[in-house]
Design a protein around this motif. Structure first.
Motif, PDB file in Angstrom:
ATOM      1  N   ARG B  24      12.028  35.104  10.699  1.00  0.00           N
ATOM      2  CA  ARG B  24      11.474  34.200  11.708  1.00  0.00           C
ATOM      3  C   ARG B  24      11.243  32.804  11.108  1.00  0.00           C
ATOM      4  O   ARG B  24      11.501  31.786  11.731  1.00  0.00           O
ATOM      5  CB  ARG B  24      10.160  34.778  12.226  1.00  0.00           C
ATOM      6  N   CYS B  25      10.791  32.812   9.881  1.00  0.00           N
ATOM      7  CA  CYS B  25      10.485  31.561   9.202  1.00  0.00           C
ATOM      8  C   CYS B  25      11.752  30.715   9.030  1.00  0.00           C
ATOM      9  O   CYS B  25      11.751  29.501   9.267  1.00  0.00           O
ATOM     10  CB  CYS B  25       9.845  31.932   7.863  1.00  0.00           C
ATOM     11  N   ARG B  28      12.959  29.337  12.447  1.00  0.00           N
ATOM     12  CA  ARG B  28      12.181  28.154  12.788  1.00  0.00           C
ATOM     13  C   ARG B  28      12.683  26.938  12.038  1.00  0.00           C
ATOM     14  O   ARG B  28      12.902  25.871  12.595  1.00  0.00           O
ATOM     15  CB  ARG B  28      10.722  28.364  12.369  1.00  0.00           C
ATOM     16  N   VAL B  31      15.999  25.625  13.313  1.00  0.00           N
ATOM     17  CA  VAL B  31      15.848  24.880  14.571  1.00  0.00           C
ATOM     18  C   VAL B  31      15.271  23.496  14.270  1.00  0.00           C
ATOM     19  O   VAL B  31      15.766  22.477  14.742  1.00  0.00           O
ATOM     20  CB  VAL B  31      14.931  25.643  15.558  1.00  0.00           C
ATOM     21  N   ARG B  32      14.236  23.461  13.458  1.00  0.00           N
ATOM     22  CA  ARG B  32      13.580  22.193  13.156  1.00  0.00           C
ATOM     23  C   ARG B  32      14.506  21.238  12.412  1.00  0.00           C
ATOM     24  O   ARG B  32      14.441  20.031  12.599  1.00  0.00           O
ATOM     25  CB  ARG B  32      12.339  22.430  12.291  1.00  0.00           C
TER      26      ARG B  32
END
Lengths: 613, 218
Positions: B24-25, B28, B31-32
């Protein structure tokens, strides 16, 4: 040398990720430039606390002052509690890893009454005397705010200062004041006294409570110069209120892992059971364009795949259509899903479904709250059965097969037919599904009804009401179960035990402090969890403190009785609440604020009408 | 479409971030960072991200690998991701994947031990003793939950002590990958068994992934 014990502790617990911090966007500051250290404590687990919007807003606003360092702290779960005890270690914040006792201000957010014992727990393992009276010059000043601060009296023994109302401005004022108090070298007593002159700050030790022989409050005497009443704080424009551009993004899975934008504060509906609907007045909206900008920033900075537009009733936003249109120009491209958690069934439309489920379909939940029209009128939940049915029809036609409905039992004037009405309403929804030619093919419907026990809360028209007894709750729960005849309907309900304790704490006075302390000393932590709650322990604690819990929960209160929270001014007139209760008993509804002002008092409080009409 | 292989380290407290949370990290961070990545096209569209070899919770590594798919070539991938990742997860390199994840055959691990009551020599003797012998039989749980005795000796490809380290540290090459995989925790378990308790300190850092021919996994 590495801290071997810390490693041992982290290896011994089930979810070490809760205790390590280290998230991207975590704020760290150079201690030599910091003048005030604030430990923001959420009295529950990391996963619960990190799902809470308030902590994110206030973390951001306080840290925007360069010389203030606000850090986060959460309640360690049982396995970590055991480790901390085993190695005699203290509870620390995630940012610096320093124990709570080293901070200037230690602040708790009061979100639910059953978290109260966790406050004592966190203070205790943080190395801070639990009782306010036992804290000395070197100890932190313990503050608390949030919705439960509207009746903070049960916590008066433990919290030095309460913060009433919206925190965005007053928290920073308090921090700045504390810096100047430190620089002036004020004593603890002087510092506290001075803080009490900041609007919105309530120093309970300045108020002396006397009781009548029957246990009710005789009078509340403020010390010289203490404000009376103490007014809550109010952010005049939500649109201009600070909102973070990025959140600290958790590294472990939390309950709500998404970008959250508060679109409204306050509510126009005036549901008579709803404390939030009164204490957050007046109704304030964030502009559609601002919401869009914040949402876009949050997604870009946090990499979120879901945006949640939160408020007490999101579909009451004056620019809802425009807001969704703005968001939809980019959310699908960026694979971001939109969710609207607080929709009212009466303005739930096909268009709204289409907009919110363009990326991914999520479940649907409505809250009729009561099973019959009469009782919905009593509680002023102004929705009709036709609206509920038509909302469900819209949902089913667009492919939903599961609906969750929230109800309460134990509402004022409730009769058995109202309980049976819950089952009947659910049955009508099941029947509706099967009558629809456009229902999803080959799929069965599921109607999940969730029934909570009604808990009367301060600052609501039902603050005068006696809660149902446990026997009544149990009888009604049985009645409901026996009234459900379809296997498509599932029923879940809250335990009456926890609701009873919550009711006692919600409308309690200062004398409850002894019971809370006694429950904690007896091992009460995480009362809002099945793993922590013990009804027997609470009953024992009340007994030890010489308190009859039914006095607080199950007693009808006269309008003339002095309530423990009557000296706190949330802008809501007690006479208005009493009049609303009178209307409730006559099953008369009250119009939403934007249609007609009901004269609750908040307009006078803010010095202008809430709406232009 | 380019399968881009990210090489990264996962150190200190980040060893307590589980595989699922790490996933998940990274999601994220990707995406960022704004990298132009490919999303799966199934019902539940998500960005493609795959970890060829999972690292157990509690272990550090300086040689972790993650695969993503780029729709167009990108510059400065490590620095762009690092600005969105936690401090102790650092992308050290990114390059088009050369090998198939199935080629991973071994991992070099550095287990380190310390004890406040035992001398380094005593600890060293216990460690070496626990791994000596023709065969090393350990109890393993089968998928059905039954216990089975397995000889792990063949999965310890090499094991030697590092002489110049401050704490007792070994350099162990263990089987890793889809064929045979030996969790370096067995070394700790063997030692603890011999000591009758866990040593006061242990730490394992994975330092290299290798193929069956002994080459670096790229």
């Amino acid at each position: 040398m590495a801290d071997y014990i810390r490693e041992k502790m982290l290896r011994a617990v089930q979810k070490p990720g809760r205790y390590i911090g280290g998230e991207p966007d975590i704020i760290k500051k150079d201690l030599s430039k910091v003048k005030l250290r604030f430990a923001f404590c959420f009295p529950d687990t990391y996963e619960i606390g990190m799902s809470h919007l308030g902590i994110k807003i206030l973390y951001h606003t306080m840290n925007s002052i360069p010389e203030v360092w606000c850090e986060r702290c959460f309640a360690p779960w049982f396995d970590m509690k055991q480790q901390l005890e085993l190695y005699s270690r203290r509870l620390t914040t995630l940012e610096s890893g320093d124990p709570l006792c080293k901070f200037d201000l230690v602040g708790f957010t009061l979100q639910y009454e059953l978290s109260y014992t966790n406050i004592l727990y966190m203070l205790d393992i943080g190395g801070i005397p639990v009782l306010s009276a036992e804290r000395g010059e070197g100890d932190p000043i313990v503050v608390a705010g949030g919705p439960c601060a509207c009746n903070p009296e049960p916590l008066a023994d433990f919290i030095d200062l309460f913060i009433l109302g919206d925190g965005e401005e007053v928290n920073n004022e308090l921090c700045r004041y504390m810096i100047s108090a430190k620089e002036k070298g004020l004593s603890r007593e002087e510092t506290l006294r001075g803080a009490a002159s900041i609007p919105g700050i309530y120093l309970p030790s300045l108020y002396n409570v006397e009781y009548n022989p029957d246990g009710t409050i005789k009078r509340l005497q403020p010390a010289d110069g203490a404000p009376m009443p103490v007014k809550k704080r109010n952010v005049s424009s939500l649109d201009e209120a600070p909102f973070p551009e990025s959140f600290v993004v958790p590294l472990i899975e939390v309950v709500h892992d998404r970008a959250t934008v508060e679109v409204l504060r306050g509510c126009i509906r005036g549901c008579r059971f709803c404390q939030a609907g009164f204490i957050y007045r007046p109704f304030r909206a964030r502009k559609a364009s601002t919401v869009n900008r914040i949402a876009s920033d949050l997604c870009a900075n946090g990499g979120f795949s879901e945006i949640s537009l939160t408020s007490l009733s999101t579909s009451d936003h004056p620019e809802l259509g425009e807001m969704l249109d703005d968001l939809l120009t980019w959310t699908a491209d960026r694979k971001v899903n939109l969710s609207l958690p607080s929709l009212r069934i009466d303005n739930f439309s096909q268009e709204l479904i289409d907009k919110t489920t363009r990326v991914k379909k999520s479940g649907l939940t409505f809250a009729p709250e009561a099973g019959t029209q009469r009782l919905r009128d009593v509680i002023n939940k102004n929705i009709t059965e036709e609206e509920i049915i038509s909302g469900c029809r819209t949902a089913f036609s667009s492919g939903y097969t599961a609906v969750k409905l929230y109800f309460m039992m134990g509402l004022p004037t409730e009769r058995d037919e109202d309980i049976v009405g819950i089952a009947e309403l659910a049955q009508k929804i099941v029947d509706l599904y099967y009558s629809l030619p456009e229902k999803p093919k080959g799929k069965s419907v599921s109607v999940n009804i969730s029934v909570a026990c009604f808990i009367p809360k301060p600052f609501t028209p039902f603050q005068f009401v006696a809660q149902d007894t446990e026997e009544e709750f149990r009888r009604k729960q049985k009645l409901l179960i026996s009234s459900v005849r379809s296997r498509k309907i599932s029923v879940s309900y809250h335990s009456s035990d926890t609701s009873y304790i919550e009711a006692v704490l919600a409308r309690g006075d200062r004398r409850l402090g002894r019971a809370i302390l006694s429950a904690y000393r007896d091992g009460a932590v995480f009362d809002s969890w099945d793993e922590g709650f013990s009804y027997e322990r609470w009953l024992k604690a009340f007994e030890a403190a010489g308190i009859d819990p039914a006095f607080y929960a199950c007693r009808e209160r006269e309008e003339t009785e002095i309530n423990p929270w009557d000296h706190l001014d949330y802008g809501i007139d007690k006479r208005f609440l009493a009049a609303e209760y009178g209307r409730a008993k006559a099953a008369l509804t009250t119009e939403p604020c934007n249609k007609k002002c009901s004269g609750c008092g908040i307009a006078a409080y803010i010095g202008r009408p809430c709406f232009d009409n | 479409m380019i399968t881009e292989r990210l090489f990264f380290s996962k150190l200190r407290d980040m060893k307590y971030i589980s595989h699922l949370d790490l996933y998940r990290c990274f999601q994220r961070a990707i995406v960022r960072s704004g990298l132009d990545v490919w999303y799966t096209e199934g019902f539940n569209s998500h960005l493609y991200l795959s970890f060829p070899l999972a690292l157990s919770l509690g272990f550090e590594s300086s040689c972790e690998v993650a695969d993503i798919r780029l729709l167009s070539p990108e510059e400065d991938i490590p620095s762009r991701l690092n600005s969105c990742l936690p401090q102790d997860i650092r992308v050290t390199d990114a390059a088009e994947a050369v090998m198939d994840p199935g080629e991973i055959a071994g991992a070099e691990d550095r287990p380190e031990f310390d004890d406040l009551e035992l001398s380094r020599q005593a600890l060293e003797e216990a460690l070496c003793g626990s791994l000596s012998g023709e065969s090393i039989i350990v109890q393993k749980k089968t998928k059905k939950g039954a216990l089975k005795e397995v000889d792990i000796k063949k999965d310890i490809l090499s094991f030697e002590l590092l002489q110049d380290s401050q704490l007792l540290t070994a350099d162990a090459v263990l089987s890793a990958g889809i064929q045979n995989n030996l969790n370096p925790k067995v070394i700790l378990d063997r030692l603890s068994e011999r000591l009758g308790r866990e040593p006061d300190h242990w730490l394992v850092r994975r330092t290299r992934l290798i193929t069956k021919y002994g080459r670096d996994f790229r």
